[in-house]
Design an enzyme around this catalytic site. Structure first.
Site, short mmCIF file in Angstrom:
data_model
loop_
_atom_site.label_atom_id
_atom_site.label_comp_id
_atom_site.label_asym_id
_atom_site.label_seq_id
_atom_site.Cartn_x
_atom_site.Cartn_y
_atom_site.Cartn_z
N LYS A 38 -92.97 -9.31 -32.04
CA LYS A 38 -91.91 -10.28 -32.28
C LYS A 38 -90.69 -9.53 -32.81
O LYS A 38 -90.74 -8.95 -33.89
CB LYS A 38 -92.36 -11.34 -33.27
CG LYS A 38 -91.26 -12.35 -33.57
CD LYS A 38 -91.74 -13.52 -34.39
CE LYS A 38 -90.60 -14.48 -34.64
NZ LYS A 38 -90.99 -15.63 -35.42
N ARG A 73 -82.88 -22.07 -35.05
CA ARG A 73 -82.48 -22.30 -36.46
C ARG A 73 -81.97 -23.73 -36.62
O ARG A 73 -82.25 -24.38 -37.62
CB ARG A 73 -81.41 -21.29 -36.88
CG ARG A 73 -81.82 -19.82 -36.73
CD ARG A 73 -82.61 -19.34 -37.93
NE ARG A 73 -83.48 -18.22 -37.56
CZ ARG A 73 -83.11 -16.94 -37.55
NH1 ARG A 73 -81.89 -16.59 -37.90
NH2 ARG A 73 -83.97 -16.01 -37.21
N GLU A 112 -98.04 -2.69 -32.48
CA GLU A 112 -98.31 -3.94 -33.19
C GLU A 112 -99.39 -4.76 -32.48
O GLU A 112 -100.25 -5.36 -33.11
CB GLU A 112 -97.03 -4.77 -33.31
CG GLU A 112 -96.06 -4.27 -34.36
CD GLU A 112 -96.43 -4.71 -35.77
OE1 GLU A 112 -97.47 -5.38 -35.95
OE2 GLU A 112 -95.68 -4.39 -36.71
N LYS A 120 -92.24 -11.54 -27.83
CA LYS A 120 -91.21 -12.56 -28.03
C LYS A 120 -89.93 -11.91 -28.52
O LYS A 120 -90.02 -11.09 -29.43
CB LYS A 120 -91.75 -13.53 -29.07
CG LYS A 120 -90.80 -14.57 -29.56
CD LYS A 120 -91.43 -15.33 -30.70
CE LYS A 120 -90.45 -16.37 -31.18
NZ LYS A 120 -90.91 -17.06 -32.35
N SER A 160 -85.64 -20.08 -27.71
CA SER A 160 -84.54 -21.06 -27.69
C SER A 160 -83.26 -20.53 -27.06
O SER A 160 -82.59 -21.23 -26.31
CB SER A 160 -84.28 -21.53 -29.12
OG SER A 160 -83.97 -20.44 -29.98
N TYR A 167 -89.65 -24.15 -23.33
CA TYR A 167 -89.18 -25.51 -23.57
C TYR A 167 -89.08 -26.30 -22.27
O TYR A 167 -88.89 -27.51 -22.30
CB TYR A 167 -87.83 -25.47 -24.31
CG TYR A 167 -87.98 -24.80 -25.67
CD1 TYR A 167 -88.51 -25.49 -26.75
CD2 TYR A 167 -87.67 -23.45 -25.84
CE1 TYR A 167 -88.71 -24.87 -27.97
CE2 TYR A 167 -87.85 -22.82 -27.06
CZ TYR A 167 -88.38 -23.52 -28.12
OH TYR A 167 -88.58 -22.90 -29.33
C1 PBG Z 1 -90.96 -18.57 -36.99
C2 PBG Z 1 -90.55 -18.77 -35.60
C3 PBG Z 1 -89.28 -18.60 -35.05
C4 PBG Z 1 -89.39 -18.94 -33.70
C5 PBG Z 1 -90.71 -19.32 -33.48
N1 PBG Z 1 -91.41 -19.19 -34.65
C6 PBG Z 1 -87.99 -18.24 -35.70
C7 PBG Z 1 -87.74 -16.90 -36.21
O1 PBG Z 1 -88.60 -16.04 -36.28
O2 PBG Z 1 -86.59 -16.66 -36.63
C8 PBG Z 1 -88.28 -18.92 -32.70
C9 PBG Z 1 -88.55 -19.63 -31.43
C10 PBG Z 1 -87.35 -19.85 -30.59
O3 PBG Z 1 -86.26 -19.30 -30.83
O4 PBG Z 1 -87.48 -20.62 -29.62
N2 PBG Z 1 -91.56 -19.72 -37.54
#
Ligand code: PBG
Length: 325
Positions: free
Chosen positions: A195, A205, A232, A247, A273, A312
């Site tokens: 990630k 956010r 990782e 991700k 997102s 999504y």
């Molecule tokens: C953390 C989490 C995030 C996302 C999924 N789980 C945010 C981050 O790490 O800042 C982001 C998913 C997305 O942007 O669609 N709880």
């Protein structure tokens, strides 16, 4: 002349279908969903047109639609009304995420794999994924204690697959131990192994009303690092992860391919997102063909090595895929 003519196999739709190396099936798509505490109506997320923070009523109907479309699962996120330094809402059995999990388990727990985000950022008033030390840094080992508790409450609520997205060291081992110690040996772990500290989480956010100021670069991976993503994933697999994930997806297809090449467990990807927002914005301007762009993005992520994709567009794409059959 060279007799080789690759175009022969592209000449008709039937030929192209027959020789396609990659397919996307509805069952390989997972829908991320947001449920907002106290919402009487679904609340639109401005930067993610078409995605909402659900009320419990709209959540129930969206779950039914997801099951009807044949997607593989749902990944749940809670948007709480109140937040504090340790993210108490995450471990409160009546906290919004745990309430939503019980609803999903009851409504669609047989048809879909019910999955939950296991991270503190939605629940903390500082917006970080863990608890803070006195110097303001994110305290890895103190956070693991919170994750252990959170895992038990989520498993108890009916989550079948815990999505460990906090990027704390040893989080998989800690959660596995906590689960097994209480008899939840059947609850699976999806490790967000690779990630990255990404700008593409921007719209998320807004989706969870995140309180974060600053960034997550002391715990999420540096976008410059390809081999570290593989490292990782290997660590998480060794700690007992059932599935590992990379991700974001589109900007990290090299990492995804590398992890898929060496991992012996399923490898998934999260089309985040910002990836959603970019295609939606371009399509809204008439600059790209929305449906083709969405399906092409999903094929690309599958082709790079993802077994399943969190997206999504899961429900809409599943319907398109069914139509194309
Ligand atoms: C953390 C989490 C995030 C996302 C999924 N789980 C945010 C981050 O790490 O800042 C982001 C998913 C997305 O942007 O669609 N709880």
């Amino acid at each position: 002349m060279n007799p080789v003519r690759p175009r022969r196999l592209r000449a008709t739709p039937a030929f192209r279908r027959l020789v396609a190396e990659t397919r996307v099936a509805p069952a390989e798509l997972v829908l991320p969903m947001f449920v907002r505490e106290g919402a009487a109506e679904p609340v639109p997320i401005r930067s993610m047109p078409g995605v909402v923070q659900h009320s419990t009523d709209s959540f129930r109907s969206a779950l039914a639609a997801a099951a009807e479309a044949g997607v593989g699962g749902v990944m749940l996120f809670g948007v709480p009304e109140r937040r504090d330094a340790v993210g108490s809402g995450a471990t409160d059995p009546d906290g919004i995420l745990n309430v939503a999990t019980r609803i999903a388990a009851e409504e669609v727990g047989d048809a879909l794999v019910v999955q939950t985000d296991l991270c503190l950022d939605e629940f903390t008033d500082h917006g970080h994924c863990g608890v803070l030390a006195d110097d303001g840094s994110v305290d890895n080992d103190a956070t693991l204690l919170r994750y252990r508790e959170m895992a038990l409450v989520q498993a108890e609520s009916g989550s079948q697959l815990l999505g460990l997205s906090g990027m704390m060291d040893h989080q998989v081992a800690a959660v596995r131990e906590a689960l097994d110690g209480r008899g939840y040996t059947g609850t699976a772990i999806l490790a967000y192994a690779g990630k990255y500290a990404s700008a593409f989480y921007g719209p998320f956010r807004e989706a969870v009303d995140s309180q974060l100021k600053g960034d997550r670069r002391t715990y999420q991976l540096d976008p410059a690092n390809r081999r570290e993503g593989v490292r990782e994933a290997a660590l998480d697999e060794a700690e007992g992860a059932d599935i590992v994930m990379v991700k974001p997806a589109s900007v990290y297809l090299d990492v995804l391919a590398d992890v898929a090449a060496v991992s012996s467990i399923p490898v998934w990807a999260y089309q985040v997102s910002g990836e959603y927002a970019m295609i939606e914005a371009a399509a809204a301007n008439g600059w790209i063909d929305r449906r083709r762009a969405v399906l092409e993005s999903l094929v690309g992520i599958r082709r790079a090595g993802a077994g399943a994709v969190l997206t999504y567009w899961a429900v809409e794409a599943a319907r398109w895929l069914a139509e194309e059959r």
